[in-house]
Design a protein around this motif. Structure first.
Motif: not given
Length: 181
Positions: A144-164
């Motif tokens: 994942v890269t910074a700014g990428m949006k993810l859904t998890y357990n029904g909520a949406t999150y924005e990635v702050i730091q790039p990582h796997t």
């Protein structure tokens, strides 16, 4: 003749002799060796022709299409049971892809990523109908890269730091990696 005896002979060469042997090794001998089929190529051709049995494995395309990779089996010293580059197997609850061009007899996950890489199918992504942004379903193994949006357990999150992503770095538990939107 042992490696030590060869080393002793090489250290006794004159600079001119060393130059000749070095030129031969990096030139003619290297080209000769590159032209020879590797053991992996020969065994692969025989397996594809049905002459030799192949170990149970699948490809990344098959995993991406939903096929479950078979369990890794220790090939021991039997070259016909060793895994070729690209083979995907499961081991200790994870999918692994053989990444070495030589025949692979190593146990997945034990050799610092030199012969096997953990494999995960591409993450499912969808477009947010309100914003048009791409939102990816969180799961372990996504780069994942910074700014990428993810859904998890029904909520949406924005990635702050790039990582796997990994199973013990959950979006709802790590505010240093994810911001809940």
């Amino acid at each position: 003749m042992s490696i030590d005896s060869i080393k002793t002979e090489i250290t006794a060469l004159t600079p001119a002799e060393w130059g000749q042997i070095f030129s031969w090794v990096i030139g003619e001998e290297r080209l000769r060796r590159e032209a020879e089929p590797t053991r992996a190529q020969v065994i692969g051709e025989l397996q594809e022709a049905g002459t030799l049995p192949a170990p149970a494995a699948v490809t990344t395309d098959q995993v991406d299409a939903g096929t479950t990779a078979p369990a890794w089996e220790n090939p021991g010293t039997d070259h016909t049971k060793m895994y070729r580059q690209g083979a995907v197997v499961t081991h200790n609850g994870k999918a692994w892809q053989s990444i070495t061009p030589v025949l692979n007899s190593w146990e997945p996950g034990t050799e610092n990523g030199l012969t096997w890489a953990e494999y995960a199918p591409p993450a499912e992504a969808a477009e947010d109908p309100e914003t048009g942004e791409t939102i990816t379903q969180w799961r372990p193994g996504i780069a994942v890269t910074a700014g990428m949006k993810l859904t998890y357990n029904g909520a949406t999150y924005e990635v702050i730091q790039p990582h796997t992503t990994q199973a013990d770095w959950l979006p709802d538990a790590l505010p240093t990696l994810y911001k809940k939107l």
